[in-house]
Structure formats: structure tokens, C-alpha cells
Motif scaffolding. Sequence first.
Motif, PDB file in Angstrom:
ATOM      1  N   CYS A   1       0.882  -1.173   0.000  1.00  0.00           N
ATOM      2  CA  CYS A   1       0.000   0.000   0.000  1.00  0.00           C
ATOM      3  C   CYS A   1       0.913   1.214   0.000  1.00  0.00           C
ATOM      4  CB  CYS A   1      -0.918  -0.023   1.222  1.00  0.00           C
ATOM      5  SG  CYS A   1      -1.862   1.497   1.474  1.00  0.00           S
ATOM      6  N   VAL A   2       1.476   1.516  -1.150  1.00  0.00           N
ATOM      7  CA  VAL A   2       2.401   2.640  -1.265  1.00  0.00           C
ATOM      8  C   VAL A   2       1.691   3.926  -0.871  1.00  0.00           C
ATOM      9  CG1 VAL A   2       3.759   4.013  -2.885  1.00  0.00           C
ATOM     10  CG2 VAL A   2       3.801   1.514  -3.032  1.00  0.00           C
ATOM     11  N   ALA A   3       2.296   4.696   0.014  1.00  0.00           N
ATOM     12  CA  ALA A   3       1.671   5.914   0.516  1.00  0.00           C
ATOM     13  C   ALA A   3       1.449   6.916  -0.600  1.00  0.00           C
ATOM     14  CB  ALA A   3       2.532   6.526   1.610  1.00  0.00           C
ATOM     15  N   ALA A   4       0.238   7.443  -0.666  1.00  0.00           N
ATOM     16  CA  ALA A   4      -0.111   8.443  -1.673  1.00  0.00           C
ATOM     17  C   ALA A   4      -0.195   9.814  -1.030  1.00  0.00           C
ATOM     18  CB  ALA A   4      -1.440   8.085  -2.327  1.00  0.00           C
TER      19      ALA A   4
ATOM     20  N   PHE B   1      -2.869   7.159   2.830  1.00  0.00           N
ATOM     21  CA  PHE B   1      -3.707   6.685   1.743  1.00  0.00           C
ATOM     22  C   PHE B   1      -2.886   5.792   0.819  1.00  0.00           C
ATOM     23  CE2 PHE B   1      -5.738  10.637   3.043  1.00  0.00           C
ATOM     24  CZ  PHE B   1      -7.063  10.255   3.122  1.00  0.00           C
ATOM     25  N   CYS B   2      -3.549   4.857   0.148  1.00  0.00           N
ATOM     26  CA  CYS B   2      -2.848   3.942  -0.747  1.00  0.00           C
ATOM     27  C   CYS B   2      -2.826   4.477  -2.176  1.00  0.00           C
ATOM     28  CB  CYS B   2      -3.519   2.573  -0.755  1.00  0.00           C
ATOM     29  SG  CYS B   2      -3.387   1.658   0.788  1.00  0.00           S
ATOM     30  N   LYS B   3      -1.684   4.394  -2.781  1.00  0.00           N
ATOM     31  CA  LYS B   3      -1.538   4.723  -4.193  1.00  0.00           C
ATOM     32  C   LYS B   3      -2.188   3.620  -5.032  1.00  0.00           C
ATOM     33  CE  LYS B   3       2.218   6.027  -7.380  1.00  0.00           C
ATOM     34  NZ  LYS B   3       3.702   6.196  -7.478  1.00  0.00           N
ATOM     35  N   ASP B   4      -2.756   3.987  -6.157  1.00  0.00           N
ATOM     36  CA  ASP B   4      -3.332   3.001  -7.064  1.00  0.00           C
ATOM     37  C   ASP B   4      -2.253   1.982  -7.437  1.00  0.00           C
ATOM     38  OD1 ASP B   4      -4.370   1.535  -9.188  1.00  0.00           O
ATOM     39  OD2 ASP B   4      -5.331   3.259 -10.128  1.00  0.00           O
ATOM     40  N   PRO B   5      -2.465   0.683  -7.153  1.00  0.00           N
ATOM     41  CA  PRO B   5      -1.432  -0.327  -7.444  1.00  0.00           C
ATOM     42  C   PRO B   5      -0.948  -0.311  -8.886  1.00  0.00           C
ATOM     43  CG  PRO B   5      -3.189  -1.277  -6.129  1.00  0.00           C
ATOM     44  CD  PRO B   5      -3.648   0.098  -6.529  1.00  0.00           C
TER      45      PRO B   5
END
Length: 221
Positions: free
Chosen positions: A30-33, A45-49
Motif C-alpha cells: 500500500c504505497v503511501a499516496a 492513503f494507498c496509491k493506485d497499485p
Amino acid sequence: MKVVYFLVAILALTSSLVSAYDPSPLQDFCVAAKEKDGVFVNGKFCKDPKLVKAEDFFRHVEPGKTDNPVGSNVTQVFVDQLPGLNTLGIALARIDFAPKGLNAPHTHPRGTEILIVLEGTLYVGFVTSNQDGNRLFTKVLNKGDVFVFPIGLIHFQLNVGYGNAVAIAGLSSQNPGAITIANALFKANPPISSEVLTKAFQVDKTIIDYLQKQSWYDNNN
């Protein structure tokens, strides 16, 4: 039936304790957005995979500059510096020391720290809580030595060698936090009442006034 209720209560308690720390991820990553319009609750928040890149999991760490009042520099690699750490429950820091450099007494409120010395000789230690009598545990570490600082306890590292020293710290949270004790007490914004500090340290007010006027250096970057 009472036994069943007791077991349910224990399970509820342990589950609440577990959730007090970084939760386990429910997906690969869940790369931080950088979301500006959302409400911050906990984590990121999660960046769009589909938009995730290898660079989201990469960071190059340069040696920190130690020409400062404490003679040390902490280069943090927390979730704010490495978005790919989001939800993974770990972080890292590189600590550079000039000769006699100090990483001043501090705590990590959300993470245990494990430290390995890459170069030099460090005198390290931590202090237990009031409940355990404020015991001090110390050790002199050389290259290759490892030491653990339990979560939330005040700890420090001092370079006692004749040359520079380098250490790497792993931490059990994506954002373990760092509270440097002297900075928090004497550089609070707004300042803590001198009456509070005078009674806490049982010293004259002039000493507290002097300490609050100092430029307390923050070696974290």
C-alpha cells in the motif's frame, strides 16, 4: 459459562492491544499516496497499485553531516521518506557520529529499535520505566555488535572512539516517532510553564529560564 466469558474477554483485550501497533497489511503493498483532500486518520492513503513503480520502494541514503552542536546526524527512512513502507510495520535510520558525537536521550513512542554498529565504537544505553526502578542498561558496542532498545524507553548513543562512527537502526513501525527529551521539555511550543519545570526538576527558576533560552539542536532529518 463463566470460563467462556473470561476467554472472550481475554481475546478482546489481546486483539485491542495488537491493534494499538501497526496493523498487518491485507494486500501485497500500500504505497503511501500524497492525498491532499482526504482526512488523515492513521497511516497513509494507498496509491493506485497500477501506478506503483520500483522507485516507490527505493531510497538512497547519504552519510549525514555531523558538524553540529551534538556531533551526530540521524537520517530517517520512515514512511514519509519511503512511501513503500506504508502498512509494512518497519522503518530504518542511519546514524552518523563525529568523534565524541552524541545521539541525545530520546524515545520512539511507537517502535522498538534494534541497532547495529557499522563503524566505530559506541557507548549505548536505555533506562527502564518508573515501575521497574529506572534501571540503566549500558553497553560499549564495536563494529558488528547489535543492541536492542525496547519500545518507548529513553535511550542514547555516544561515540567513545577516536574516529567517526556509523550505525543502522531498524524500527518496528513505519512511523516510530522520535522525542528528544531535552528538546521536548525546554523547546516546547508554546513553552512549558517554568513553575512546572522548576518543581519537576527541583531547581531554581533561573536554571529553567537558562535552559529554555538555549537553542536545542534537532539532529533528525
